[in-house]
Design an enzyme around this catalytic site. Structure first.
Site, PDB file in Angstrom:
ATOM      1  N   MET A 169      17.864  12.016  12.627  1.00 49.85           N
ATOM      2  CA  MET A 169      16.669  12.831  12.854  1.00 49.85           C
ATOM      3  C   MET A 169      16.705  14.070  11.950  1.00 49.85           C
ATOM      4  O   MET A 169      15.944  15.017  12.155  1.00 49.85           O
ATOM      5  CB  MET A 169      16.575  13.241  14.325  1.00 49.85           C
ATOM      6  CG  MET A 169      16.414  12.021  15.230  1.00 49.85           C
ATOM      7  SD  MET A 169      15.713  12.416  16.822  1.00 49.85           S
ATOM      8  CE  MET A 169      16.975  13.492  17.482  1.00 49.85           C
ATOM      9  N   HIS A 176      26.683  13.636  10.270  1.00 47.05           N
ATOM     10  CA  HIS A 176      25.799  12.707   9.554  1.00 47.05           C
ATOM     11  C   HIS A 176      26.416  12.325   8.200  1.00 47.05           C
ATOM     12  O   HIS A 176      26.368  11.171   7.794  1.00 47.05           O
ATOM     13  CB  HIS A 176      24.446  13.371   9.269  1.00 47.05           C
ATOM     14  CG  HIS A 176      23.670  13.788  10.483  1.00 47.05           C
ATOM     15  ND1 HIS A 176      23.354  15.101  10.747  1.00 47.05           N
ATOM     16  CD2 HIS A 176      23.128  13.073  11.504  1.00 47.05           C
ATOM     17  CE1 HIS A 176      22.645  15.176  11.855  1.00 47.05           C
ATOM     18  NE2 HIS A 176      22.502  13.970  12.351  1.00 47.05           N
ATOM     19  N   GLN A 190      11.400   9.208  21.659  1.00 42.47           N
ATOM     20  CA  GLN A 190      12.652   9.375  22.398  1.00 42.47           C
ATOM     21  C   GLN A 190      12.829  10.770  22.993  1.00 42.47           C
ATOM     22  O   GLN A 190      13.863  11.061  23.588  1.00 42.47           O
ATOM     23  CB  GLN A 190      13.854   9.020  21.511  1.00 42.47           C
ATOM     24  CG  GLN A 190      14.178  10.023  20.418  1.00 42.47           C
ATOM     25  CD  GLN A 190      15.237   9.491  19.482  1.00 42.47           C
ATOM     26  OE1 GLN A 190      15.017   8.525  18.754  1.00 42.47           O
ATOM     27  NE2 GLN A 190      16.416  10.100  19.489  1.00 42.47           N
ATOM     28  N   GLY A 248      27.087   7.312  15.181  1.00 38.91           N
ATOM     29  CA  GLY A 248      28.206   8.144  15.621  1.00 38.91           C
ATOM     30  C   GLY A 248      28.584   7.854  17.067  1.00 38.91           C
ATOM     31  O   GLY A 248      27.715   7.590  17.896  1.00 38.91           O
ATOM     32  N   GLN A 306      24.267   5.623  23.410  1.00 37.34           N
ATOM     33  CA  GLN A 306      23.287   5.148  22.422  1.00 37.34           C
ATOM     34  C   GLN A 306      23.882   4.027  21.576  1.00 37.34           C
ATOM     35  O   GLN A 306      23.208   3.034  21.271  1.00 37.34           O
ATOM     36  CB  GLN A 306      22.860   6.310  21.531  1.00 37.34           C
ATOM     37  CG  GLN A 306      22.093   5.902  20.292  1.00 37.34           C
ATOM     38  CD  GLN A 306      21.594   7.110  19.521  1.00 37.34           C
ATOM     39  OE1 GLN A 306      20.648   7.761  19.939  1.00 37.34           O
ATOM     40  NE2 GLN A 306      22.225   7.420  18.408  1.00 37.34           N
ATOM     41  N   SER A 329      26.192  19.063  16.308  1.00 35.14           N
ATOM     42  CA  SER A 329      24.863  18.596  16.664  1.00 35.14           C
ATOM     43  C   SER A 329      23.877  19.499  15.954  1.00 35.14           C
ATOM     44  O   SER A 329      24.125  20.706  15.815  1.00 35.14           O
ATOM     45  CB  SER A 329      24.663  18.708  18.181  1.00 35.14           C
ATOM     46  OG  SER A 329      23.283  18.673  18.494  1.00 35.14           O
ATOM     47  N   ARG A 361      21.382  20.582  17.142  1.00 35.68           N
ATOM     48  CA  ARG A 361      20.941  21.562  18.141  1.00 35.68           C
ATOM     49  C   ARG A 361      21.883  22.768  18.243  1.00 35.68           C
ATOM     50  O   ARG A 361      21.521  23.767  18.860  1.00 35.68           O
ATOM     51  CB  ARG A 361      20.845  20.904  19.527  1.00 35.68           C
ATOM     52  CG  ARG A 361      19.711  19.912  19.654  1.00 35.68           C
ATOM     53  CD  ARG A 361      19.587  19.435  21.098  1.00 35.68           C
ATOM     54  NE  ARG A 361      18.440  18.560  21.280  1.00 35.68           N
ATOM     55  CZ  ARG A 361      18.456  17.242  21.123  1.00 35.68           C
ATOM     56  NH1 ARG A 361      19.581  16.648  20.782  1.00 35.68           N
ATOM     57  NH2 ARG A 361      17.370  16.524  21.301  1.00 35.68           N
TER      58      ARG A 361
HETATM   59  P1  AMP Z   1      20.783  12.415  15.208  1.00 31.03           P
HETATM   60  O1  AMP Z   1      20.265  12.980  13.930  1.00 31.03           O
HETATM   61  O2  AMP Z   1      21.279  13.441  16.172  1.00 31.03           O
HETATM   62  O3  AMP Z   1      19.857  11.399  15.813  1.00 31.03           O
HETATM   63  O4  AMP Z   1      22.083  11.595  14.826  1.00 31.03           O
HETATM   64  C1  AMP Z   1      22.045  10.581  13.848  1.00 31.03           C
HETATM   65  C2  AMP Z   1      23.355   9.837  13.870  1.00 31.03           C
HETATM   66  O5  AMP Z   1      24.417  10.732  13.617  1.00 31.03           O
HETATM   67  C3  AMP Z   1      23.636   9.182  15.240  1.00 31.03           C
HETATM   68  O6  AMP Z   1      24.232   7.919  15.032  1.00 31.03           O
HETATM   69  C4  AMP Z   1      24.606  10.154  15.858  1.00 31.03           C
HETATM   70  O7  AMP Z   1      25.470   9.554  16.798  1.00 31.03           O
HETATM   71  C5  AMP Z   1      25.383  10.616  14.640  1.00 31.03           C
HETATM   72  N1  AMP Z   1      26.011  11.907  14.904  1.00 31.03           N
HETATM   73  C6  AMP Z   1      25.400  13.021  15.403  1.00 31.03           C
HETATM   74  N2  AMP Z   1      26.320  13.991  15.587  1.00 31.03           N
HETATM   75  C7  AMP Z   1      27.514  13.487  15.214  1.00 31.03           C
HETATM   76  C8  AMP Z   1      28.840  14.000  15.172  1.00 31.03           C
HETATM   77  N3  AMP Z   1      29.119  15.224  15.563  1.00 31.03           N
HETATM   78  N4  AMP Z   1      29.822  13.191  14.722  1.00 31.03           N
HETATM   79  C9  AMP Z   1      29.551  11.918  14.324  1.00 31.03           C
HETATM   80  N5  AMP Z   1      28.329  11.373  14.340  1.00 31.03           N
HETATM   81  C10 AMP Z   1      27.323  12.148  14.768  1.00 31.03           C
END
Ligand code: AMP
Length: 296
Positions: free
Chosen positions: A24, A31, A55, A141, A147, A179, A181
Site C-alpha cells: 500500500m 517492503h 480493506q 511479510g 493475512q 509499519s 503507520r
Molecule cells: P502494506 O503496505 O502494509 O500492505 O504491506 C505490504 C507487504 O509488506 C505485506 O506483505 C506486509 O506483510 C509486508 N510488510 C509490512 N511491514 C513489514 C515488516 N515490518 N516486515 C516485513 N514485511 C512487512
C-alpha cells in the site's frame, strides 16, 4: 523502472519469471526486503502500490494513510523493482464489486474479528493482482501473519499457480515492527508502542525455555502491555501459521500475535514459534533509524 497503471501494461513489460510484491506504499525497509527477495529469484519484479479502499473499515484510517509516490518510486527502483504498478481506485473498482473473495475460517478470528470485512478486501484485491499480473511468485511479510495464511489459502483454493513466500518481520532499531503507520505515532508514546515487541520477545524467551502453553505466553505479553497506560489491547492470541486456527498448546508452527491501539494508531505484531526446532523467530532489526523518518 517503468511506472504503469494497467494490468495490460504490466504484462506487456514482464519477462520470464515474474515476482510480485503487493504493497500500500509509503515504503519502508520491510517492503524493501520483499522487493530484494523478489529480485533475487525472478527476472521481472513488479511492485504494486494501491491503498485498497475495500480493506479499510475506518474511513479516517483510509484518508490518513500516508502516501508519497515519488518517494516510493525512488526506493522501489533502488531495491530492484522493474515495474511499479500504481492503479487508481476507478481502474481497480469501476463499480461496486459484484465478485468478492472471502476466505472462511482463516479470516474469522483476530484481525478478522476486529476489522469486519478487512480480509475479504485483502483477498479480493490480491486475487485481482494475481489474475492481472500473473506472477510466478508473490512475496508477503510475516508481519501480517494472518493475512499470509488468508492469501495462501485463497491462492491454493482458487488454483493460482503462484508460489507465495512469507518473509521475516523487519523491525526498527528499538524493536518496534516497521509499519507505514509508525510515522503517525506520537513520539511521546514511543515507549508504549515498544511494549508490543518487548512483550512478544519476553514470551518468545519463555517459549525457547520450553513453555508450550498458549495461556502462559499470552499472559506474559498481556502483563507487559498492561504496564503501559496508553496501550489499549485488542487481542493477544496464539494461532497456527498455516490456517490461523487458535491453539491452546503449541504442537505445530504458530504465531503469537498482538493488536493494540497506542494513542490513535492501531498496531499489530507477532513472533513465529516453531516447536520442531524450539526456536522463536523475532525477525530482523535495523541498526539505524528507518527511512520512514526521512533518511535514505
Ligand atoms: P502494506 O503496505 O502494509 O500492505 O504491506 C505490504 C507487504 O509488506 C505485506 O506483505 C506486509 O506483510 C509486508 N510488510 C509490512 N511491514 C513489514 C515488516 N515490518 N516486515 C516485513 N514485511 C512487512
Amino acid at each position: 523502472m517503468k511506472i504503469v497503471s494497467t494490468f495490460r501494461q504490466a504484462r506487456d513489460l514482464s519477462q520470464e519469471r515474474v515476482g510480485l510484491v503487493p504493497t500500500m506504499g509509503y515504503l519502508h525497509e520491510g517492503h524493501l526486503s520483499l522487493i530484494e527477495a523478489a529480485s533475487d529469484g525472478n527476472d521481472t519484479v513488479v511492485v504494486s502500490i494501491f491503498v485498497n479502499p475495500l480493506q479499510f473499515n475506518e474511513t479516517t484510517d483510509l484518508d490518513s494513510y500516508p502516501r508519497d509516490i515519488e518517494r516510493d518510486a525512488s526506493l522501489a527502483h533502488k531495491a530492484g523493482a522493474d515495474i511499479l504498478f500504481v492503479p487508481d481506485a476507478e481502474y481497480m473498482y469501476p463499480a461496486e464489486p459484484r465478485v468478492t473473495v472471502s476466505v472462511s475460517e482463516v479470516s474469522g478470528g483476530m484481525e478478522g474479528a476486529h476489522r469486519p470485512g478487512h480480509f475479504a478486501g485483502v483477498a479480493t484485491v490480491v486475487a485481482k493482482l494475481f489474475a492481472g499480473i500473473q506472477p510466478d511468485s508473490a512475496y508477503f511479510g510475516r508481519k501480517d501473519a494472518q493475512q499470509l495464511a488468508v492469501v495462501r489459502t485463497m491462492g491454493s483454493d482458487l488454483g493460482f499457480p503462484i508460489n507465495v513466500h512469507g518473509m521475516p518481520i523487519v523491525r526498527e532499531f528499538d524493536g518496534l515492527a516497521l509499519s507505514s503507520r509508525n510515522v503517525k505515532i506520537d513520539p511521546a508514546l514511543r515507549t508504549s508502542a515498544r511494549s508490543l515487541s518487548s512483550g512478544l520477545s519476553l514470551a518468545a524467551d519463555a517459549f525457547e525455555a520450553g513453555e508450550m502453553a498458549s495461556g502462559v505466553l499470552k499472559r506474559i505479553v498481556g502483563d507487559r502491555l498492561g504496564a503501559e497506560q496508553s496501550v489499549r489491547v485488542e487481542y493477544v492470541e496464539v494461532a497456527r501459521s498455516k490456517d490461523a486456527a487458535i491453539v491452546d498448546t503449541i504442537d505445530s508452527e504458530v504465531f503469537l500475535a498482538v493488536a493494540a491501539r497506542v494513542g490513535n494508531v492501531r498496531l499489530i505484531d507477532n513472533v513465529h514459534l516453531d516447536p520442531g526446532t524450539g526456536a522463536a523467530d523475532r525477525g530482523l532489526r535495523l541498526k539505524e533509524p528507518s527511512i520512514l523518518y526521512g533518511g535514505s
